[in-house]
Design a protein around this motif. Structure first.
Motif, PDB file in Angstrom:
ATOM      1  N   GLU A 105       0.902  -1.020  -0.080  1.00 34.13           N
ATOM      2  CA  GLU A 105       0.093  -0.031  -0.122  1.00 34.13           C
ATOM      3  C   GLU A 105       0.809   1.250  -0.044  1.00 34.13           C
ATOM      4  N   LYS A 127      -2.462   2.470  -7.723  1.00 30.57           N
ATOM      5  CA  LYS A 127      -3.879   1.892  -7.332  1.00 30.57           C
ATOM      6  C   LYS A 127      -4.868   3.412  -7.820  1.00 30.57           C
ATOM      7  N   HIS A 228      -7.607   1.659  -0.185  1.00 31.50           N
ATOM      8  CA  HIS A 228      -9.099   1.880  -0.687  1.00 31.50           C
ATOM      9  C   HIS A 228      -9.840   0.775   0.190  1.00 31.50           C
ATOM     10  N   ALA A 230     -12.766  -0.442  -0.250  1.00 31.87           N
ATOM     11  CA  ALA A 230     -13.446  -1.501  -0.943  1.00 31.87           C
ATOM     12  C   ALA A 230     -12.454  -2.962  -0.938  1.00 31.87           C
ATOM     13  N   GLU A 231     -11.096  -2.510  -0.656  1.00 33.17           N
ATOM     14  CA  GLU A 231     -10.051  -3.544  -0.646  1.00 33.17           C
ATOM     15  C   GLU A 231      -9.707  -3.956   0.636  1.00 33.17           C
ATOM     16  N   THR A 232      -9.777  -3.081   1.580  1.00 25.46           N
ATOM     17  CA  THR A 232      -8.905  -3.360   2.841  1.00 25.46           C
ATOM     18  C   THR A 232      -9.830  -2.753   4.040  1.00 25.46           C
TER      19      THR A 232
END
Length: 267
Positions: A105, A127, A228, A230-232
């Motif tokens: 990240e 990203k 993000h 939605a990812e983490t």
């Protein structure tokens, strides 16, 4: 010291490597070393060590004291070119790159400018995020994890003055707290030593941040990990990324203190 693991090839200068071996043999517990002691410490023959000492003495890096030799302050020059060429962000960057490798990240560092944070260092991964960030980007401090950390480190009278300044970021954050709400958040940050921002600035952006301290223990910058939403999850941010972030911040502060302690002028 042995020659195991030394460089090889026609361009490797063995004599230089041996000279550095001799310099590295001096320790705080052994400020003065005899020819025999240096030969034993380096694994080099006494005549070789003798020639190296004569060379180093003629260059001013060692001096004879009684039966032994000691280093002179001139050895500091060997590292000063490196230290003086670095700014604090150069020192931080290797630790930030390591953090990115561990988390996959992006990580950034920021300082306060009025009621905004300003990005001063960044190591990014490719990203898609809602807001683009580059060095010099401004965001309203209360809506960011780094801003919360930096605001929490201010004395009360300074904090009030800072928050009274209008943001120059041109951004309207999602979270615009009342003074009482922000006070409660900052009290929690002071108690924990780190801060979360869960889409406070813009949809989809989560981050966790902590302070980076100088040699006097003052928080002079903040460092974060941004993900993000939605990812983490928040749990991953807290349980996995935060411990690595805290370690990176401590390592950066340690290196800042070391470089700040090096004298600018040497004998």
């Amino acid at each position: 010291m042995s020659d195991n693991g030394r460089g090889a090839g026609p361009d490797f200068i063995e004599a230089l490597a041996r000279g550095l071996d001799v310099l590295r043999s001096f320790r705080p517990a052994c400020p003065s070393m005899t020819l025999s002691e240096l030969a034993a410490a380096t694994g080099l023959a006494r005549p070789t060590v003798r020639r190296i000492l004569i060379t180093l003495e003629s260059l001013g890096y060692v001096r004879a004291v009684g039966r032994g030799h000691t280093l002179t302050p001139r050895v500091l020059e060997l590292g000063m070119a490196y230290v003086n060429a670095l700014n604090m962000w150069d020192v931080a960057r290797p630790h930030m790159e390591k953090l990115v490798a561990q988390t996959n990240e992006s990580t950034s560092m920021a300082q306060l400018d009025g009621s905004d944070i300003v990005y001063v260092a960044r190591v990014a991964v490719p990203k898609i995020v809602t807001l683009g960030v580059t060095i010099g980007t401004r965001f309203p401090a209360p809506a960011t994890s780094m801003g919360k950390v930096l605001l929490a480190a201010l004395p009360p009278e300074t904090l009030a003055t800072v928050l009274a300044e209008p943001s120059r970021s041109g951004i309207t954050p999602r979270w615009q707290p009342a003074p009482g709400d922000l006070d409660a958040v900052l009290r929690e940050v002071r108690a924990k030593g780190w801060a979360l921002a869960d889409q406070d600035l813009a949809p989809g952006i989560r981050s966790v941040a902590t302070g980076v301290r100088d040699g006097d223990g003052r928080v002079v910058a903040a460092i974060n990990v941004t993900v993000h939403a939605a990812e983490t999850s928040l749990e991953t941010l807290r349980e996995e990324h935060l411990p690595r972030l805290l370690r990176a911040a401590a390592d950066i502060g340690h290196d800042w203190a070391l470089t700040a302690a090096v004298p600018v002028v040497t004998a």
